[in-house]
Design a protein around this motif. Sequence first.
Motif, PDB file in Angstrom:
ATOM      1  N   PRO A  57     -19.264  -5.806   4.916  1.00 57.15           N
ATOM      2  CA  PRO A  57     -19.712  -6.778   6.407  1.00 57.15           C
ATOM      3  C   PRO A  57     -18.657  -7.857   6.367  1.00 57.15           C
ATOM      4  CG  PRO A  57     -21.498  -5.999   5.234  1.00 57.15           C
ATOM      5  CD  PRO A  57     -20.723  -5.754   4.269  1.00 57.15           C
ATOM      6  N   LYS A  58     -18.436  -8.375   5.347  1.00 56.24           N
ATOM      7  CA  LYS A  58     -17.499  -9.630   5.303  1.00 56.24           C
ATOM      8  C   LYS A  58     -16.092  -9.330   5.727  1.00 56.24           C
ATOM      9  CE  LYS A  58     -19.868 -12.348   1.749  1.00 56.24           C
ATOM     10  NZ  LYS A  58     -19.782 -13.075   0.471  1.00 56.24           N
ATOM     11  N   ILE A  59     -15.497  -7.942   4.960  1.00 59.05           N
ATOM     12  CA  ILE A  59     -14.436  -7.674   5.427  1.00 59.05           C
ATOM     13  C   ILE A  59     -14.057  -7.175   7.028  1.00 59.05           C
ATOM     14  CG2 ILE A  59     -12.722  -5.538   4.949  1.00 59.05           C
ATOM     15  CD1 ILE A  59     -14.017  -5.604   2.114  1.00 59.05           C
ATOM     16  N   CYS A  60     -15.286  -6.588   7.303  1.00 60.01           N
ATOM     17  CA  CYS A  60     -15.081  -6.122   8.882  1.00 60.01           C
ATOM     18  C   CYS A  60     -14.916  -7.466   9.702  1.00 60.01           C
ATOM     19  CB  CYS A  60     -16.315  -5.240   9.140  1.00 60.01           C
ATOM     20  SG  CYS A  60     -16.239  -3.564   8.392  1.00 60.01           S
ATOM     21  N   GLU A  61     -15.962  -8.452   9.481  1.00 55.78           N
ATOM     22  CA  GLU A  61     -15.934  -9.449  10.303  1.00 55.78           C
ATOM     23  C   GLU A  61     -14.496 -10.182  10.082  1.00 55.78           C
ATOM     24  OE1 GLU A  61     -18.336 -13.853  10.423  1.00 55.78           O
ATOM     25  OE2 GLU A  61     -18.422 -12.444   8.762  1.00 55.78           O
ATOM     26  N   ALA A  62     -13.973 -10.373   8.981  1.00 53.00           N
ATOM     27  CA  ALA A  62     -12.606 -10.996   8.886  1.00 53.00           C
ATOM     28  C   ALA A  62     -11.394 -10.235   9.643  1.00 53.00           C
ATOM     29  CB  ALA A  62     -12.443 -11.286   7.192  1.00 53.00           C
ATOM     30  N   LEU A  63     -11.674  -9.091   9.649  1.00 50.26           N
ATOM     31  CA  LEU A  63     -10.519  -8.298  10.272  1.00 50.26           C
ATOM     32  C   LEU A  63     -10.539  -8.441  11.815  1.00 50.26           C
ATOM     33  CD1 LEU A  63     -10.623  -4.971   8.032  1.00 50.26           C
ATOM     34  CD2 LEU A  63      -8.756  -6.559   8.206  1.00 50.26           C
ATOM     35  N   THR A  64     -12.011  -8.200  12.296  1.00 50.75           N
ATOM     36  CA  THR A  64     -11.881  -8.743  13.764  1.00 50.75           C
ATOM     37  C   THR A  64     -11.587  -9.993  14.151  1.00 50.75           C
ATOM     38  OG1 THR A  64     -14.189  -7.039  13.645  1.00 50.75           O
ATOM     39  CG2 THR A  64     -13.740  -8.796  15.491  1.00 50.75           C
ATOM     40  N   LYS A  65     -11.725 -10.986  13.251  1.00 47.96           N
ATOM     41  CA  LYS A  65     -11.298 -12.385  13.565  1.00 47.96           C
ATOM     42  C   LYS A  65      -9.903 -12.764  13.497  1.00 47.96           C
ATOM     43  CE  LYS A  65     -15.698 -14.703  12.995  1.00 47.96           C
ATOM     44  NZ  LYS A  65     -16.530 -15.896  12.277  1.00 47.96           N
ATOM     45  N   ILE A  66      -9.290 -11.922  12.956  1.00 51.78           N
ATOM     46  CA  ILE A  66      -7.716 -11.988  12.871  1.00 51.78           C
ATOM     47  C   ILE A  66      -7.083 -10.892  13.767  1.00 51.78           C
ATOM     48  CG2 ILE A  66      -7.981 -13.186  10.336  1.00 51.78           C
ATOM     49  CD1 ILE A  66      -6.670 -10.322   9.395  1.00 51.78           C
ATOM     50  N   GLY A  67      -7.854 -10.290  14.469  1.00 51.23           N
ATOM     51  CA  GLY A  67      -7.270  -9.167  15.377  1.00 51.23           C
ATOM     52  C   GLY A  67      -6.937  -7.839  14.841  1.00 51.23           C
ATOM     53  N   MET A  68      -7.653  -7.532  14.017  1.00 51.10           N
ATOM     54  CA  MET A  68      -7.555  -6.149  13.170  1.00 51.10           C
ATOM     55  C   MET A  68      -8.819  -5.424  12.998  1.00 51.10           C
ATOM     56  SD  MET A  68      -4.847  -6.873  10.287  1.00 51.10           S
ATOM     57  CE  MET A  68      -4.750  -5.146   9.611  1.00 51.10           C
ATOM     58  N   ALA A  69      -9.526  -5.353  14.404  1.00 48.29           N
ATOM     59  CA  ALA A  69     -10.927  -4.748  14.373  1.00 48.29           C
ATOM     60  C   ALA A  69     -10.860  -3.442  14.204  1.00 48.29           C
ATOM     61  CB  ALA A  69     -11.503  -5.002  15.538  1.00 48.29           C
ATOM     62  N   LYS A  70     -11.774  -2.994  13.499  1.00 47.93           N
ATOM     63  CA  LYS A  70     -12.072  -1.277  13.004  1.00 47.93           C
ATOM     64  C   LYS A  70     -10.746  -0.720  12.431  1.00 47.93           C
ATOM     65  CE  LYS A  70     -14.827  -0.694  17.191  1.00 47.93           C
ATOM     66  NZ  LYS A  70     -14.875  -0.024  18.356  1.00 47.93           N
ATOM     67  N   SER A  71     -10.033  -1.394  11.736  1.00 50.33           N
ATOM     68  CA  SER A  71      -8.957  -1.248  10.887  1.00 50.33           C
ATOM     69  C   SER A  71      -9.419  -1.104   9.239  1.00 50.33           C
ATOM     70  CB  SER A  71      -7.648  -2.117  10.774  1.00 50.33           C
ATOM     71  OG  SER A  71      -8.057  -3.354  10.352  1.00 50.33           O
ATOM     72  N   GLU A  72     -10.519  -1.432   9.107  1.00 52.21           N
ATOM     73  CA  GLU A  72     -11.024  -1.293   7.603  1.00 52.21           C
ATOM     74  C   GLU A  72     -10.755   0.119   6.829  1.00 52.21           C
ATOM     75  OE1 GLU A  72     -14.690  -0.851  10.202  1.00 52.21           O
ATOM     76  OE2 GLU A  72     -13.027  -2.088   9.969  1.00 52.21           O
ATOM     77  N   THR A  73     -11.091   1.298   7.883  1.00 54.97           N
ATOM     78  CA  THR A  73     -10.954   2.449   7.247  1.00 54.97           C
ATOM     79  C   THR A  73      -9.579   3.301   7.357  1.00 54.97           C
ATOM     80  OG1 THR A  73     -11.437   3.631   9.420  1.00 54.97           O
ATOM     81  CG2 THR A  73     -13.517   3.172   7.843  1.00 54.97           C
ATOM     82  N   LYS A  74      -8.524   2.277   7.791  1.00 57.86           N
ATOM     83  CA  LYS A  74      -7.049   2.800   7.855  1.00 57.86           C
ATOM     84  C   LYS A  74      -6.684   2.714   6.500  1.00 57.86           C
ATOM     85  CE  LYS A  74      -6.043   1.817  12.748  1.00 57.86           C
ATOM     86  NZ  LYS A  74      -5.089   0.941  13.492  1.00 57.86           N
ATOM     87  N   LYS A  75      -5.716   3.895   6.276  1.00 61.64           N
ATOM     88  CA  LYS A  75      -4.837   3.767   5.056  1.00 61.64           C
ATOM     89  C   LYS A  75      -3.789   2.414   5.042  1.00 61.64           C
ATOM     90  CE  LYS A  75      -5.608   8.455   3.127  1.00 61.64           C
ATOM     91  NZ  LYS A  75      -4.593   9.595   2.544  1.00 61.64           N
ATOM     92  N   VAL A  76      -3.373   1.854   4.113  1.00 57.10           N
ATOM     93  CA  VAL A  76      -2.424   0.553   4.365  1.00 57.10           C
ATOM     94  C   VAL A  76      -0.968   1.289   4.964  1.00 57.10           C
ATOM     95  CG1 VAL A  76      -1.117  -0.842   3.046  1.00 57.10           C
ATOM     96  CG2 VAL A  76      -3.487  -0.744   2.588  1.00 57.10           C
ATOM     97  N   SER A  77      -0.921   2.558   4.400  1.00 62.66           N
ATOM     98  CA  SER A  77       0.383   3.069   4.918  1.00 62.66           C
ATOM     99  C   SER A  77       0.295   3.356   6.481  1.00 62.66           C
ATOM    100  CB  SER A  77       0.717   4.552   4.321  1.00 62.66           C
ATOM    101  OG  SER A  77      -0.531   5.399   4.618  1.00 62.66           O
ATOM    102  N   GLU A  78      -0.578   3.497   7.186  1.00 62.80           N
ATOM    103  CA  GLU A  78      -0.732   3.205   8.668  1.00 62.80           C
ATOM    104  C   GLU A  78      -0.543   2.013   9.363  1.00 62.80           C
ATOM    105  OE1 GLU A  78      -4.258   5.281   9.950  1.00 62.80           O
ATOM    106  OE2 GLU A  78      -4.480   6.314   8.209  1.00 62.80           O
ATOM    107  N   LEU A  79      -0.352   0.852   8.398  1.00 62.57           N
ATOM    108  CA  LEU A  79      -0.341  -0.426   9.330  1.00 62.57           C
ATOM    109  C   LEU A  79       1.327  -0.654   9.574  1.00 62.57           C
ATOM    110  CD1 LEU A  79      -2.925  -2.299   7.021  1.00 62.57           C
ATOM    111  CD2 LEU A  79      -3.249  -1.291   9.246  1.00 62.57           C
ATOM    112  N   SER A  80       1.514  -1.809  10.288  1.00 61.44           N
ATOM    113  CA  SER A  80       2.467  -2.357  10.610  1.00 61.44           C
ATOM    114  C   SER A  80       2.891  -3.306   9.314  1.00 61.44           C
ATOM    115  CB  SER A  80       2.819  -2.935  11.967  1.00 61.44           C
ATOM    116  OG  SER A  80       1.998  -4.293  11.781  1.00 61.44           O
ATOM    117  N   GLY A  81       4.205  -4.068   9.323  1.00 57.43           N
ATOM    118  CA  GLY A  81       4.444  -5.056   8.348  1.00 57.43           C
ATOM    119  C   GLY A  81       3.504  -6.080   8.619  1.00 57.43           C
ATOM    120  N   GLY A  82       3.546  -6.701   9.555  1.00 61.53           N
ATOM    121  CA  GLY A  82       2.528  -7.688   9.953  1.00 61.53           C
ATOM    122  C   GLY A  82       1.113  -7.614   9.514  1.00 61.53           C
TER     123      GLY A  82
END
Length: 201
Positions: free
Chosen positions: A98-123
């Motif tokens: 829950p802490k991770i999900c809340e943090a990701l939402t607050k920095i503009g990355m909501a619902k990305s917790e289940t994504k693989k890192v390889s799917e992310l942009s550099g930023g």
Amino acid sequence: MIKIRGINKRYGESIVFNGLNIDFIEKGVNFIKGPSGSGKTTLVNIIAGIDLDYSGSIDSRLTQSKAMVFQEDRLIENLTVSFNIRLMMKEDKKTALPKICEALTKIGMAKSETKKVSELSGGQKRRVAILRAVLADRRLLIFDEALQGIDDENKDRLMNYLLPLMEDKTVVWISHDQRESKYFNKINMIDMEKTDGVCCG
């Protein structure tokens, strides 16, 4: 005050530090600036206990409880965002998620917790690497050019979330961009070009 005294460091014939002395404030931001080759990364590698090939003394409290953001993301590409962040956290999965999900939402990355890192942009990878360090809840936080590759809007959003979490930490923040100091109130500015004992070989 945390003191670094008489640090000597060389790479072969090249002298990096010759009797380096620096005072770091505790529970505040130590902002280390300087051009490429001035010894910034070498210094934090010594502080973090990664580089042990030096002489001199460092207050041992610096390295007992630490987390670091490197210039490289150093994430596990084929595993999820939440797994990468949770690797450094003290809590179990049930409490940490829950802490991770809340943090990701607050920095503009909501619902990305289940994504693989390889799917992310550099930023996005940069932001995950920063969250991993801050959510680890260590007393010493080291950031080596942490905001590189993140656009200005996301920098502001990220820092607005992080600053309250960093208030009672000792922070070592390295950047060639002095404009990043605008984010911090209590700051100890260290210029590697003007610090006694530094020699760019």
